[in-house]
Scaffold this motif. Structure first.
Motif, PDB file in Angstrom:
ATOM      1  N   VAL A  53       0.819  -1.218   0.000  1.00  0.00           N
ATOM      2  CA  VAL A  53       0.000   0.000   0.000  1.00  0.00           C
ATOM      3  C   VAL A  53       0.853   1.269   0.000  1.00  0.00           C
ATOM      4  CG1 VAL A  53      -1.715   1.337   1.280  1.00  0.00           C
ATOM      5  CG2 VAL A  53      -2.027  -1.126   0.969  1.00  0.00           C
ATOM      6  N   PRO A  54       1.822   1.410   0.918  1.00  0.00           N
ATOM      7  CA  PRO A  54       2.644   2.623   0.871  1.00  0.00           C
ATOM      8  C   PRO A  54       3.467   2.722  -0.401  1.00  0.00           C
ATOM      9  CG  PRO A  54       3.374   1.156   2.640  1.00  0.00           C
ATOM     10  CD  PRO A  54       2.105   0.586   2.100  1.00  0.00           C
ATOM     11  N   TRP A  55       3.936   1.565  -0.910  1.00  0.00           N
ATOM     12  CA  TRP A  55       4.704   1.591  -2.163  1.00  0.00           C
ATOM     13  C   TRP A  55       3.835   2.108  -3.307  1.00  0.00           C
ATOM     14  CZ3 TRP A  55       3.546  -0.918  -6.704  1.00  0.00           C
ATOM     15  CH2 TRP A  55       4.483  -0.763  -7.733  1.00  0.00           C
ATOM     16  N   PHE A  56       2.606   1.598  -3.404  1.00  0.00           N
ATOM     17  CA  PHE A  56       1.734   2.005  -4.504  1.00  0.00           C
ATOM     18  C   PHE A  56       1.379   3.486  -4.395  1.00  0.00           C
ATOM     19  CE2 PHE A  56      -2.140   1.830  -7.168  1.00  0.00           C
ATOM     20  CZ  PHE A  56      -1.594   1.185  -8.265  1.00  0.00           C
ATOM     21  N   ARG A  57       1.181   3.951  -3.177  1.00  0.00           N
ATOM     22  CA  ARG A  57       0.903   5.381  -2.989  1.00  0.00           C
ATOM     23  C   ARG A  57       2.113   6.221  -3.391  1.00  0.00           C
ATOM     24  NH1 ARG A  57      -1.902   4.498   2.925  1.00  0.00           N
ATOM     25  NH2 ARG A  57      -4.055   4.128   2.192  1.00  0.00           N
ATOM     26  N   SER A  58       3.316   5.723  -3.145  1.00  0.00           N
ATOM     27  CA  SER A  58       4.519   6.478  -3.503  1.00  0.00           C
ATOM     28  C   SER A  58       4.701   6.585  -5.009  1.00  0.00           C
ATOM     29  CB  SER A  58       5.757   5.824  -2.879  1.00  0.00           C
ATOM     30  OG  SER A  58       6.096   4.611  -3.540  1.00  0.00           O
ATOM     31  N   VAL A  59       4.131   5.634  -5.744  1.00  0.00           N
ATOM     32  CA  VAL A  59       4.234   5.642  -7.206  1.00  0.00           C
ATOM     33  C   VAL A  59       3.236   6.611  -7.830  1.00  0.00           C
ATOM     34  CG1 VAL A  59       3.856   4.210  -9.265  1.00  0.00           C
ATOM     35  CG2 VAL A  59       5.155   3.306  -7.334  1.00  0.00           C
ATOM     36  N   ALA A  60       2.151   6.886  -7.136  1.00  0.00           N
ATOM     37  CA  ALA A  60       1.063   7.686  -7.697  1.00  0.00           C
ATOM     38  C   ALA A  60       1.502   9.031  -8.269  1.00  0.00           C
ATOM     39  CB  ALA A  60      -0.030   7.890  -6.653  1.00  0.00           C
ATOM     40  N   PRO A  61       2.381   9.804  -7.608  1.00  0.00           N
ATOM     41  CA  PRO A  61       2.780  11.088  -8.198  1.00  0.00           C
ATOM     42  C   PRO A  61       3.421  10.954  -9.571  1.00  0.00           C
ATOM     43  CG  PRO A  61       3.431  10.977  -5.893  1.00  0.00           C
ATOM     44  CD  PRO A  61       2.959   9.614  -6.276  1.00  0.00           C
ATOM     45  N   TYR A  62       4.185   9.862  -9.776  1.00  0.00           N
ATOM     46  CA  TYR A  62       4.835   9.658 -11.064  1.00  0.00           C
ATOM     47  C   TYR A  62       3.805   9.292 -12.137  1.00  0.00           C
ATOM     48  CZ  TYR A  62       8.965   9.456  -8.081  1.00  0.00           C
ATOM     49  OH  TYR A  62       9.944   9.754  -7.166  1.00  0.00           O
ATOM     50  N   ILE A  63       2.808   8.495 -11.749  1.00  0.00           N
ATOM     51  CA  ILE A  63       1.766   8.134 -12.705  1.00  0.00           C
ATOM     52  C   ILE A  63       1.035   9.388 -13.181  1.00  0.00           C
ATOM     53  CG2 ILE A  63      -0.402   6.877 -13.012  1.00  0.00           C
ATOM     54  CD1 ILE A  63       0.625   4.823 -10.985  1.00  0.00           C
ATOM     55  N   HIS A  64       0.700  10.280 -12.244  1.00  0.00           N
ATOM     56  CA  HIS A  64       0.029  11.522 -12.611  1.00  0.00           C
ATOM     57  C   HIS A  64       0.933  12.412 -13.466  1.00  0.00           C
ATOM     58  CE1 HIS A  64      -3.210  10.426 -10.037  1.00  0.00           C
ATOM     59  NE2 HIS A  64      -2.566  10.629  -8.899  1.00  0.00           N
ATOM     60  N   LYS A  65       2.188  12.506 -13.089  1.00  0.00           N
ATOM     61  CA  LYS A  65       3.115  13.414 -13.769  1.00  0.00           C
ATOM     62  C   LYS A  65       3.348  13.008 -15.222  1.00  0.00           C
ATOM     63  CE  LYS A  65       7.920  15.033 -13.705  1.00  0.00           C
ATOM     64  NZ  LYS A  65       7.611  16.446 -13.990  1.00  0.00           N
ATOM     65  N   PHE A  66       3.511  11.700 -15.463  1.00  0.00           N
ATOM     66  CA  PHE A  66       3.923  11.244 -16.780  1.00  0.00           C
ATOM     67  C   PHE A  66       2.762  10.964 -17.735  1.00  0.00           C
ATOM     68  CE2 PHE A  66       7.668   9.555 -14.207  1.00  0.00           C
ATOM     69  CZ  PHE A  66       8.409  10.719 -14.426  1.00  0.00           C
ATOM     70  N   ARG A  67       1.532  11.022 -17.245  1.00  0.00           N
ATOM     71  CA  ARG A  67       0.391  10.792 -18.135  1.00  0.00           C
ATOM     72  C   ARG A  67       0.393  11.820 -19.263  1.00  0.00           C
ATOM     73  NH1 ARG A  67      -3.840   7.749 -17.450  1.00  0.00           N
ATOM     74  NH2 ARG A  67      -3.407   7.478 -15.226  1.00  0.00           N
ATOM     75  N   ASN A  68       0.222  11.324 -20.487  1.00  0.00           N
ATOM     76  CA  ASN A  68       0.200  12.136 -21.717  1.00  0.00           C
ATOM     77  C   ASN A  68       1.568  12.694 -22.103  1.00  0.00           C
ATOM     78  OD1 ASN A  68      -2.627  11.837 -22.161  1.00  0.00           O
ATOM     79  ND2 ASN A  68      -3.022  13.405 -20.607  1.00  0.00           N
ATOM     80  N   GLN A  69       2.630  12.258 -21.391  1.00  0.00           N
ATOM     81  CA  GLN A  69       3.967  12.651 -21.813  1.00  0.00           C
ATOM     82  C   GLN A  69       4.485  11.697 -22.880  1.00  0.00           C
ATOM     83  OE1 GLN A  69       6.794  13.367 -18.669  1.00  0.00           O
ATOM     84  NE2 GLN A  69       5.644  15.122 -17.871  1.00  0.00           N
ATOM     85  N   THR A  70       5.557  12.115 -23.547  1.00  0.00           N
ATOM     86  CA  THR A  70       6.137  11.320 -24.632  1.00  0.00           C
ATOM     87  C   THR A  70       7.533  10.858 -24.237  1.00  0.00           C
ATOM     88  OG1 THR A  70       4.899  12.566 -26.310  1.00  0.00           O
ATOM     89  CG2 THR A  70       6.819  11.307 -27.055  1.00  0.00           C
ATOM     90  N   PHE A  71       7.746   9.537 -24.278  1.00  0.00           N
ATOM     91  CA  PHE A  71       9.053   8.941 -24.004  1.00  0.00           C
ATOM     92  C   PHE A  71       9.591   8.334 -25.304  1.00  0.00           C
ATOM     93  CE2 PHE A  71       8.149   7.663 -19.273  1.00  0.00           C
ATOM     94  CZ  PHE A  71       7.869   8.989 -18.972  1.00  0.00           C
ATOM     95  N   VAL A  72      10.853   8.589 -25.589  1.00  0.00           N
ATOM     96  CA  VAL A  72      11.551   7.878 -26.657  1.00  0.00           C
ATOM     97  C   VAL A  72      12.500   6.898 -25.979  1.00  0.00           C
ATOM     98  CG1 VAL A  72      13.114   8.043 -28.625  1.00  0.00           C
ATOM     99  CG2 VAL A  72      11.374   9.807 -28.262  1.00  0.00           C
ATOM    100  N   VAL A  73      12.321   5.612 -26.264  1.00  0.00           N
ATOM    101  CA  VAL A  73      13.090   4.562 -25.601  1.00  0.00           C
ATOM    102  C   VAL A  73      13.953   3.850 -26.644  1.00  0.00           C
ATOM    103  CG1 VAL A  73      12.997   2.461 -24.201  1.00  0.00           C
ATOM    104  CG2 VAL A  73      11.255   4.248 -23.898  1.00  0.00           C
ATOM    105  N   GLY A  74      15.263   3.903 -26.457  1.00  0.00           N
ATOM    106  CA  GLY A  74      16.188   3.208 -27.332  1.00  0.00           C
ATOM    107  C   GLY A  74      16.714   1.961 -26.643  1.00  0.00           C
ATOM    108  N   ILE A  75      16.468   0.804 -27.242  1.00  0.00           N
ATOM    109  CA  ILE A  75      16.910  -0.465 -26.655  1.00  0.00           C
ATOM    110  C   ILE A  75      18.072  -1.010 -27.471  1.00  0.00           C
ATOM    111  CG2 ILE A  75      16.252  -2.843 -26.178  1.00  0.00           C
ATOM    112  CD1 ILE A  75      13.468  -1.939 -25.597  1.00  0.00           C
ATOM    113  N   ALA A  76      19.198  -1.216 -26.831  1.00  0.00           N
ATOM    114  CA  ALA A  76      20.366  -1.770 -27.508  1.00  0.00           C
ATOM    115  C   ALA A  76      20.067  -3.184 -28.010  1.00  0.00           C
ATOM    116  CB  ALA A  76      21.560  -1.785 -26.559  1.00  0.00           C
ATOM    117  N   GLY A  77      20.612  -3.504 -29.171  1.00  0.00           N
ATOM    118  CA  GLY A  77      20.426  -4.850 -29.713  1.00  0.00           C
ATOM    119  C   GLY A  77      20.965  -5.919 -28.788  1.00  0.00           C
TER     120      GLY A  77
END
Length: 310
Positions: free
Chosen positions: A10-34
């Motif tokens: 429960v405390p862990w999930f609550r600690s994640v909540a600000p990041y979920i709100h912050k990053f919603r509708n943001q754009t990430f470019v993810v480069g994965i090495a071969g």
């Protein structure tokens, strides 16, 4: 379900909540090495990316294929050639790159098509769309070395990528680009990911790599007394780049760092270098306070990574 699990979850999930709100509708470019795909990390990475997308993040995924191309070349008895940290792409290498890219696209699309019950992908619907979003130009001759079919990004179809992201799909890009005459050029994952992140003015550029990040003392061996620097201000990163040798290999300190610096200088808010060897490194970097790798920022974070008292 145990009370111990409840107490920690429960405390862990609550600690994640600000990041979920912050990053919603943001754009990430993810480069994965071969190398990550060659090491068998694709399925877990796909699960984590699908989870991040389900929380409202728009994702452009760029895959590398360095070891896959080298394997194809070895099969054909043809030596891999590099200079200035880039592949020299002759006709044989270009054929191998096209074969490797086709196989990897197939594997990546298959990974995002999983949906078995009682797995992290259950109920997920991830549409992966690729396309000719990159216009390229030849590297040409550098210090007397002809790079032949190796190229650099000339232009990114920003509008096309954004329309695809707004449609709700994940954009998948191979390190290839095409000239206005239809000629194919072999690019690098790092060049494509950085150029796309800059063109989109993405909120994050994330490299999932062979290295754990940038060490506090890059010239010293790794160890408990030389941990990864989790937050590197842009000015410090630029100074470091000026002091260390130019990158020749992906494990060199400057290899990914130079692209992070370029992205941040061009307006990308955050650039990250994280290790594929750590399971869940994407989730740990994005949704945990301290992260797992190195984040290059134009200025110190003021909100989500500020010091807090226990």
């Amino acid at each position: 379900m145990s009370s111990v699990f409840n107490f920690t979850f429960v405390p862990w999930f609550r600690s994640v909540a600000p990041y979920i709100h912050k990053f919603r509708n943001q754009t990430f470019v993810v480069g994965i090495a071969g190398e990550a795909i060659a090491a068998g990390k694709l399925h877990n990475l796909a699960q984590d990316l699908a989870m991040i997308q389900s929380m409202g993040v728009k994702i452009v995924l760029v895959h590398g294929f360095r070891p896959q191309v080298n394997e194809q070349l070895q099969t054909k008895g043809h030596a891999a050639r590099y200079s200035h940290g880039m592949r020299i792409t002759d006709e044989v290498a270009l054929d191998c790159a096209q074969e490797a890219a086709g196989q990897l696209r197939y594997e990546i699309e298959a990974a995002f098509s999983q949906g078995l019950p009682n797995t992290p992908m259950a109920g997920s619907t991830v549409r992966v769309i690729s396309g000719n979003f990159i216009t390229a130009r030849p590297v040409g001759i550098v210090d007397g070395v002809d790079f032949q079919h190796s190229g650099l990004v000339r232009k990114v179809d920003t509008a096309g990528i954004m329309r695809t992201l707004d449609f709700g799909a994940m954009v998948l890009l191979s390190p290839f680009g095409f000239s206005p005459t239809g000629e194919a050029f072999n690019l690098t994952m790092e060049e494509v990911a950085t150029s796309v992140a800059v063109a989109l003015q993405a909120d994050k550029l994330i490299f999932v790599t062979e290295i754990p990040g940038i060490r506090i003392h890059p010239d010293l061996p790794e160890g408990d007394d030389n941990p990864v620097d989790t937050e590197l201000p842009l000015a410090t990163a630029e100074k470091l780049l000026a002091q260390i040798p130019a990158a020749q290999h992906p494990t060199d300190t400057a290899f990914y760092l130079q692209h992070c610096v370029r992205a941040c200088k061009a307006g990308v808010e955050r650039s990250h270098i994280i290790p594929f060897a750590v399971d869940g490194s994407l989730l740990l970097e994005v949704y945990v306070h301290d992260g797992i790798g190195t984040m290059v920022v134009d200025e110190k974070l003021e909100n989500l990574r500020e010091a807090t008292a226990d």
